[in-house]
Write an enzyme that holds these catalytic residues in place. Sequence first.
Site, PDB file in Angstrom:
ATOM      1  N   HIS A   1      17.219 -37.974   2.869  1.00 34.33           N
ATOM      2  CA  HIS A   1      16.345 -38.019   4.043  1.00 34.33           C
ATOM      3  C   HIS A   1      14.920 -37.601   3.698  1.00 34.33           C
ATOM      4  CE1 HIS A   1      19.722 -38.951   6.561  1.00 34.33           C
ATOM      5  NE2 HIS A   1      20.375 -37.892   6.119  1.00 34.33           N
TER       6      HIS A   1
ATOM      7  N   LYS B   1      13.534 -17.370  -6.230  1.00 29.02           N
ATOM      8  CA  LYS B   1      13.413 -16.571  -7.458  1.00 29.02           C
ATOM      9  C   LYS B   1      12.515 -17.284  -8.465  1.00 29.02           C
ATOM     10  CE  LYS B   1      14.346 -13.441  -6.567  1.00 29.02           C
ATOM     11  NZ  LYS B   1      14.863 -12.950  -5.337  1.00 29.02           N
TER      12      LYS B   1
ATOM     13  N   GLU C   1       8.804 -17.322  -7.290  1.00 29.84           N
ATOM     14  CA  GLU C   1       8.210 -15.982  -7.266  1.00 29.84           C
ATOM     15  C   GLU C   1       7.746 -15.523  -8.639  1.00 29.84           C
ATOM     16  OE1 GLU C   1      10.181 -12.900  -4.124  1.00 29.84           O
ATOM     17  OE2 GLU C   1      11.563 -13.714  -5.595  1.00 29.84           O
TER      18      GLU C   1
ATOM     19  N   CYS D   1       0.803  -1.220   0.000  1.00 21.63           N
ATOM     20  CA  CYS D   1       0.000   0.000   0.000  1.00 21.63           C
ATOM     21  C   CYS D   1       0.840   1.275   0.000  1.00 21.63           C
ATOM     22  CB  CYS D   1      -0.884   0.023   1.236  1.00 21.63           C
ATOM     23  SG  CYS D   1      -1.939  -1.409   1.390  1.00 21.63           S
TER      24      CYS D   1
ATOM     25  N   ARG E   1       6.166  -0.924  -5.777  1.00 22.40           N
ATOM     26  CA  ARG E   1       6.091  -1.671  -4.524  1.00 22.40           C
ATOM     27  C   ARG E   1       5.060  -2.801  -4.585  1.00 22.40           C
ATOM     28  NH1 ARG E   1       7.061   2.549  -0.187  1.00 22.40           N
ATOM     29  NH2 ARG E   1       5.317   1.651   0.898  1.00 22.40           N
TER      30      ARG E   1
ATOM     31  N   LYS F   1       6.569  -5.407  -3.347  1.00 23.64           N
ATOM     32  CA  LYS F   1       7.998  -5.111  -3.237  1.00 23.64           C
ATOM     33  C   LYS F   1       8.368  -4.784  -1.800  1.00 23.64           C
ATOM     34  CE  LYS F   1      12.035  -4.211  -4.857  1.00 23.64           C
ATOM     35  NZ  LYS F   1      12.773  -5.453  -5.118  1.00 23.64           N
TER      36      LYS F   1
ATOM     37  N   ASN G   1      -2.720   2.581   5.339  1.00 27.32           N
ATOM     38  CA  ASN G   1      -1.765   1.466   5.191  1.00 27.32           C
ATOM     39  C   ASN G   1      -1.673   0.788   6.547  1.00 27.32           C
ATOM     40  OD1 ASN G   1      -1.221   2.495   2.705  1.00 27.32           O
ATOM     41  ND2 ASN G   1       0.882   3.104   3.141  1.00 27.32           N
ATOM     42  N   GLY G   2      -1.523  -0.531   6.544  1.00 27.44           N
ATOM     43  CA  GLY G   2      -1.365  -1.240   7.811  1.00 27.44           C
ATOM     44  C   GLY G   2      -2.530  -2.169   8.075  1.00 27.44           C
TER      45      GLY G   2
ATOM     46  N   GLU H   1      17.737 -19.221  -2.325  1.00 30.04           N
ATOM     47  CA  GLU H   1      17.422 -17.985  -3.053  1.00 30.04           C
ATOM     48  C   GLU H   1      17.067 -18.295  -4.520  1.00 30.04           C
ATOM     49  OE1 GLU H   1      16.608 -15.068  -2.561  1.00 30.04           O
ATOM     50  OE2 GLU H   1      17.148 -13.917  -4.325  1.00 30.04           O
TER      51      GLU H   1
ATOM     52  N   TRP I   1      -2.738  -3.037  -1.539  1.00 30.46           N
ATOM     53  CA  TRP I   1      -2.319  -4.439  -1.649  1.00 30.46           C
ATOM     54  C   TRP I   1      -3.207  -5.189  -0.666  1.00 30.46           C
ATOM     55  CZ3 TRP I   1       0.285  -8.072   1.550  1.00 30.46           C
ATOM     56  CH2 TRP I   1       0.814  -9.186   0.861  1.00 30.46           C
TER      57      TRP I   1
HETATM   58  C1  G6P Z   1       9.134  -8.698  -0.053  1.00 31.04           C
HETATM   59  C2  G6P Z   1       9.849  -8.641  -1.386  1.00 31.04           C
HETATM   60  C3  G6P Z   1      11.112  -9.483  -1.337  1.00 31.04           C
HETATM   61  C4  G6P Z   1      11.993  -9.029  -0.181  1.00 31.04           C
HETATM   62  C5  G6P Z   1      11.232  -9.051   1.154  1.00 31.04           C
HETATM   63  C6  G6P Z   1      12.026  -8.367   2.260  1.00 31.04           C
HETATM   64  O1  G6P Z   1       8.633  -9.968   0.171  1.00 31.04           O
HETATM   65  O2  G6P Z   1       8.997  -9.115  -2.423  1.00 31.04           O
HETATM   66  O3  G6P Z   1      11.829  -9.337  -2.547  1.00 31.04           O
HETATM   67  O4  G6P Z   1      13.095  -9.856  -0.093  1.00 31.04           O
HETATM   68  O5  G6P Z   1      10.017  -8.320   1.016  1.00 31.04           O
HETATM   69  O6  G6P Z   1      12.144  -6.998   1.954  1.00 31.04           O
HETATM   70  P1  G6P Z   1      13.272  -6.042   2.453  1.00 31.04           P
HETATM   71  O7  G6P Z   1      12.944  -4.711   1.821  1.00 31.04           O
HETATM   72  O8  G6P Z   1      13.163  -5.979   3.948  1.00 31.04           O
HETATM   73  O9  G6P Z   1      14.579  -6.564   2.018  1.00 31.04           O
END
Ligand code: G6P
Length: 609
Positions: free
Chosen positions: A505, A486, A489, A2, A27, A604, A103-104, A482, A74
């Site tokens: 295991h 990726k 996502e 948001c 975002r 984001k 927001n929140g 990671e 969002w």
């Molecule tokens: C969201 C984003 C991720 C990010 C995470 C943590 O989930 O989509 O890409 O890694 O937040 O965000 P930060 O800004 O704290 O690194």
Amino acid sequence: MCGIVGAVAQRNITPILLEGLKRLEYRGYDSCGVALHVDGALQRSRSTSRVADLEKQVDETGLKGFTGIAHTRWATHGAPASHNAHPHFSPSSDNARIALVHNGIIENHDELRAELTALGYVFQSQTDTEVIAHLVDHMYNGDLFDTVQQAVKRLHGAYAIAVFAREEPHRVVAARQGSPLIVGVGQGENFVASDAMALAGTSDQIIYLEEGDVVDLQLGKVWIVDVNGKSVEREVKTVHAHTGAAELGPYRHYMQKEIFEQPRVIGDTLEGITGVMPELFGDGAYKVFKEIDRVLILACGTSYYAGSTAKYWIESIAKVPVNVEIASEYRYRDSVPDPRTLVVTISQSGETADTLAALKHARALGMEHTLTICNVATSAMVRECKLAYITRAGVEVGVASTKAFTTQLAALFLLALTLAQVNGRLTDEEEAAHLKAMRHLPSAITSVLALEPQIIAWADEFARKENALFLGRGLHYPIALEGALKLKEISYIHAEAYPAGELKHGPLALVTEEMPVVTIAPNDTLIEKLKSNMQEVRARGGQLFVFADVDSRITSGDGVHVIRMPEHYGQLSPILHVVSLQLLAYHSALARGTDVDKPRNLAKSVTVE
Ligand code: G6P
């Protein structure tokens, strides 16, 4: 996630509000809206599409005004539908006295909803936000500033709100608790936003509101009261916020552009570093680093994997014990605090609600030595921590983090070296060798980027799969995590990562010909063990896709596909290997035709818990 923009001016503010929303678009959001004071009434426009669509609607209806608020939503409470989009009106759409954006998350919204329903309010949405709009309307006493101060006392949870009233055409009132909010001070006009970036080009005179602040914005006046209702002066800072997304240039997506920017931004992040010095992390860092016996890393998402990689570095190079915790878990669990702990938060945005709350929790437990590795110098995270290292990744637009991650890794490696030095565990020769390797990173990453055509060939195959496994060992296990993150996502392929030794295991049961198994194979001390794990996969018909270091003696063959990494890079190897995994995810998503920069359901910057 948001975003809020609001303004009081003597000119039409519609373009300012919409431009602000556009700057916050990266975002992530699923609906948006704007409300303005127009000829003694409140009018709004909302869209479940992009801000560009909202802009078209606003142009068509000719919505203009001097006072107003706007929002990107969002969804948390209620589906991403038009009736749930902000601004919310009270008491009703046709008879709006109050307009509000939020927001929140309001935790006691059920209780307030029941109370307001009993008073005759009819809810148009499923949101927790509408509860605040009706609450403000119900408590309205002709003075919006006073009303909001009273109303927020009833709210439990996190909020940043901006609100205006039909009866007070030149006033916007805003308040924050747990969600960021800033004021932009102008000449005879004032603004409010969830992020200074929203006001880039409009105002660079920024006030960062503090927890519990309520602000009264009028044409020539900004009046702030604190959590106790006491009038306070807050510092006005000149902030040259980034002007938002840069041009795409030759790239199809921001994610691709950001992957290719990594050589430059790593160079920027390390620029000017001539030696390992505690002061790189802020004034007084030496004293802090001397006083700590352990490190606690708090982060979410990709930043958490940066922290998980750093654990290997710090324990191996500096011999300082490290605990890495997912912020949303740490903040709610009973842990054993130790005041001699360096609490390190890692965050691209510096706004992630869970990480900020975990930091506060750690401090409340008596751990005062705090450091953040953060990409936004003006963020709440930097303001809340004693020490900071600002990565210079630049604005990252793609929701899936790439260049922010590798710059975090570079900064964390430097932290490992610094802690080693402070503890007398780094000789001059070692320091020189590590720094030399770090300086070579930009050119080493450039060579990895040159593997793109080979990776595209693999991605075409991946795009047809629904599942994938990622294997790594030691330092490269977090990189496998990671890589899997990726892929899921942005391509929506289900991907899991395992330390390769764990395969037998459990996950081995999943391995069939249909299961691609991505293996990170650096030529380190674990290479022979890893080769055995690869045999376990091959024996079950699994297809191996191996990123092997140049000297690892793994060759392509039946069911084994190998891409050779240009050089063996020792302890910094995770920074190179992750780049190839980013490219694999990107091209798999591209082949599947997903919205790479704005994957479904993701944001984001996650400013709610
Ligand atoms: C969201 C984003 C991720 C990010 C995470 C943590 O989930 O989509 O890409 O890694 O937040 O965000 P930060 O800004 O704290 O690194």
